[in-house]
Design an enzyme around this catalytic site. Structure first.
Site, PDB file in Angstrom:
ATOM      1  CD  GLN A 121       7.685  11.679  -2.143  1.00  0.00           C
ATOM      2  OE1 GLN A 121       7.178  12.157  -3.136  1.00  0.00           O
ATOM      3  NE2 GLN A 121       8.493  10.649  -2.210  1.00  0.00           N
TER       4      GLN A 121
ATOM      5  CB  CYS B  10      -1.703   7.562  -8.920  1.00  0.00           C
ATOM      6  SG  CYS B  10      -3.299   6.966  -8.400  1.00  0.00           S
TER       7      CYS B  10
ATOM      8  CB  ILE C  69      -0.899  -0.017   1.264  1.00  0.00           C
ATOM      9  CG1 ILE C  69      -1.677  -1.341   1.368  1.00  0.00           C
ATOM     10  CG2 ILE C  69      -1.830   1.187   1.305  1.00  0.00           C
ATOM     11  CD1 ILE C  69      -2.626  -1.663   0.245  1.00  0.00           C
TER      12      ILE C  69
ATOM     13  CD1 TRP D  11       4.608   6.831   0.604  1.00  0.00           C
ATOM     14  CD2 TRP D  11       3.391   8.673   0.234  1.00  0.00           C
ATOM     15  NE1 TRP D  11       5.190   7.509  -0.445  1.00  0.00           N
ATOM     16  CE2 TRP D  11       4.460   8.652  -0.681  1.00  0.00           C
ATOM     17  CE3 TRP D  11       2.498   9.744   0.194  1.00  0.00           C
ATOM     18  CZ2 TRP D  11       4.658   9.640  -1.643  1.00  0.00           C
ATOM     19  CZ3 TRP D  11       2.694  10.739  -0.764  1.00  0.00           C
ATOM     20  CH2 TRP D  11       3.759  10.674  -1.657  1.00  0.00           C
TER      21      TRP D  11
ATOM     22  CD  GLU E 160       3.341   9.838 -10.227  1.00  0.00           C
ATOM     23  OE1 GLU E 160       4.148   8.934  -9.943  1.00  0.00           O
ATOM     24  OE2 GLU E 160       2.110   9.685 -10.184  1.00  0.00           O
TER      25      GLU E 160
ATOM     26  CD  GLU F 254      -2.923   3.270  -9.448  1.00  0.00           C
ATOM     27  OE1 GLU F 254      -2.097   3.998 -10.063  1.00  0.00           O
ATOM     28  OE2 GLU F 254      -3.503   3.606  -8.427  1.00  0.00           O
TER      29      GLU F 254
ATOM     30  CD  GLU G 263       8.011   2.347   4.091  1.00  0.00           C
ATOM     31  OE1 GLU G 263       6.931   1.815   3.768  1.00  0.00           O
ATOM     32  OE2 GLU G 263       9.041   2.281   3.401  1.00  0.00           O
TER      33      GLU G 263
ATOM     34  CE  LYS H  76       5.410  -2.304   2.979  1.00  0.00           C
ATOM     35  NZ  LYS H  76       5.623  -0.895   3.413  1.00  0.00           N
TER      36      LYS H  76
END
Ligand code: NAD
Length: 485
Positions: free
Chosen positions: A336, A286, A151, A153, A386, A252, A180, A177
């Site tokens: 990020q 996304c 998965i 975040w 992206e 994805e 984190e 999962k």
């Protein structure tokens, strides 16, 4: 909200357990402060979770059940999430940064997956294939077994709900999962599984680092299917690991999606689409509208409207942003944020015009100003990469064919959009866009019911809609030789 407990464990075989890889600090990106610690799973923990899921699957407890009953259990999980909407939304906002009102939408959307897929449980039917009088032949759709779900975040609650609901509906057991950076809100899926009476081991949560727990899970020989949402590089690593065990994947992997805006588009109406398309979740979506390709006759007006939207947003911690409105939270982490700011600087150095925003904000937390770049051209890094942040790139076109070429000119192909009052043109352009989903005159049009997934490096397989169910089942054909009587 209530005080957040200081330490969160993983959930394996119905028990809350420490992790073999220690703990990680979970940070509120709206303040930079530590919220809690999360246990980190190692390969051994992952193995215990997979063995638990495998054991439950092999008992037949989910597969032998009449599908309507399984569907009711799945639907009840969604209702459980709604009963705890405010608590989950507050926690999600705290760990991920998004405004509380966005977090409420995410939790409600998560519940909707359980409602939608729970409803479909009894609609999976095989078929009978005529082989002449000597045979009776039929097909059944059987679950793969253990579904591994890794998965991201950005929407941790909704992404887990999306795959968990479909997997359980079809009778699989699951090892999740969680990400984190934003693991805490996923604990509610364990609470939901317990509340609705799923057997221990049917749903397991093993948060850990990607290179440890994620890698161990995707390479585990006893998983039977993998679902992943995240970056292309990680998607390739996961698919490669799964391929070694001949395990199918759904990938994805994000996008660089473009809205094509024609000369007759309703730009007043489109303001809402820009607001949602690139600034919701601080652009960490996304399927974000990260590029607008606008006809040159409307270029300046569009840029001016986009700038006024960006500048109208009040940016600050999600917890202070309770109600729907012109506001935006932080990005998920300083790392990020700095990556996005770096891509903006690079765009300017390559000739793009920074019309508004573009800078890290000088306050605690991971804030980036809502950003609009104009004079972007297709070969620039910003037009190809992206960003995964609140950064809109505006490009211009003259002829329709040129717009389509630009829209299709990246490695990605997740979604696309067409804005025009001319339905013939919209349909023609939509057919030519290489993407799994095309929005006409409304970005994000559709819902849980509509299939979603990528062309090209945006991945393969479909989430949402009935199409997603086929990821979780495999067809068995049973041919019976009949004796003539
Ligand atoms: P990532 O792909 O590294 O992480 C996503 C998930 O994969 C996390 O749960 C992570 O622990 C796990 N993971 C990482 N390495 C793994 C491995 N080797 N094996 C198995 N699992 C592994 O994403 P990120 O580093 O957090 O973000 C980087 C970029 O990914 C972002 O800038 C964005 O472009 C993209 N991204 C896209 C989406 C999306 O919705 N498509 C979501 C998150 C990130």
């Amino acid at each position: 909200m209530r005080e957040v407990k200081g330490y969160w464990q993983n959930y394996i075989d119905g028990a809350w357990v420490d992790g073999g890889a220690g703990r990680i600090d979970v940070i509120n990106p709206g303040t930079g402060e530590k919220i809690a610690e999360q246990a980190l799973a190692d390969a051994r923990d992952v193995d215990l979770a997979v063995q638990a899921a495998k054991r439950v699957h092999s008992t037949g407890v989910l597969t032998d059940m009449r599908p309507v009953e399984r569907g009711r259990i799945v639907q009840a999980m969604g209702r459980y999430l709604l009963e705890h909407l405010e608590e989950i939304a507050a926690l999600l906002s705290l760990e991920q940064g998004k405004p509380i009102w966005e977090a409420r939408i995410e939790v409600t959307g998560a519940a909707r997956y359980f409602e939608y897929y729970g409803n479909q449980a009894e609609t999976l039917e095989g078929r009978s294939i005529p082989l002449g009088a000597g045979y009776f032949d039929f097909t059944t759709d059987e679950p793969y077994g253990v579904s591994a779900q890794i998965i991201p975040w950005n929407f941790p609650v909704e992404m887990t709900a999306r795959s968990l609901s479909a997997a359980l509906t079809t009778g699989n057991t699951v090892v999740v999962k969680p990400p984190e950076m934003t693991p805490l809100s996923n604990a509610w899926f364990a609470h939901a599984a317990e509340a609705v009476g799923l057997p221990k081991g049917a749903v397991n949560l093993v948060c850990g680092y990607g290179h440890q727990a994620g890698a161990a899970l995707s390479a585990h020989p006893d998983i039977n299917q993998v679902v992943f949402t995240g970056s292309v590089a990680t998607g390739i690593a996961i698919a490669s690991a799964a391929a070694k065990n001949v395990v199918p994947c759904v990938l994805e992997l994000g996008g660089k999606s473009a809205a094509i805006v024609h000369s007759d588009a309703d730009l007043v109406a489109m303001e809402t689409d820009i607001r949602k398309g690139i600034f919701i979740n601080a652009g960490q979506v996304c399927s974000a509208m990260s590029r607008i390709i606008v006809h040159e006759s409307r270029h300046d007006e569009l840029v001016q409207r986009a700038v006024s939207i960006a500048e109208s947003l009040s940016v600050g911690p999600g917890a202070d942003r309770q109600t729907f409105g012109a506001n935006m939270g932080p990005m998920v982490s300083v790392k990020q944020r700095d990556r996005a700011a770096g891509l903006v600087s690079e765009a300017v150095s390559q000739g793009a015009k920074l019309v508004t925003g573009g800078r890290a904000m000088n306050i605690p937390g991971a804030f980036l100003q809502p950003t609009v770049l104009a004079e972007v051209t297709p070969e620039m890094t910003i037009a190809q990469t992206e960003v995964f942040g609140p950064v809109l790139s505006v490009l211009r076109f003259r002829e329709d064919a040129e717009a389509i070429e630009i829209a299709n000119g990246t490695d990605y192909g997740l979604v696309g959009g067409v804005f025009t009052r001319d339905l013939d043109r919209a349909t023609q352009v939509a057919r030519k866009i290489r993407a799994g989903q095309v929005f006409v005159n409304e970005w994000f049009a559709g819902g849980v019911e509509t299939p979603f997934g990528g062309y090209g490096k945006s991945g393969y397989g479909r989430e949402k809609g009935r199409e997603a169910l086929w990821n979780y089942v495999q067809t068995k054909n049973i041919a019976i030789k009949l004796k003539r009587t």
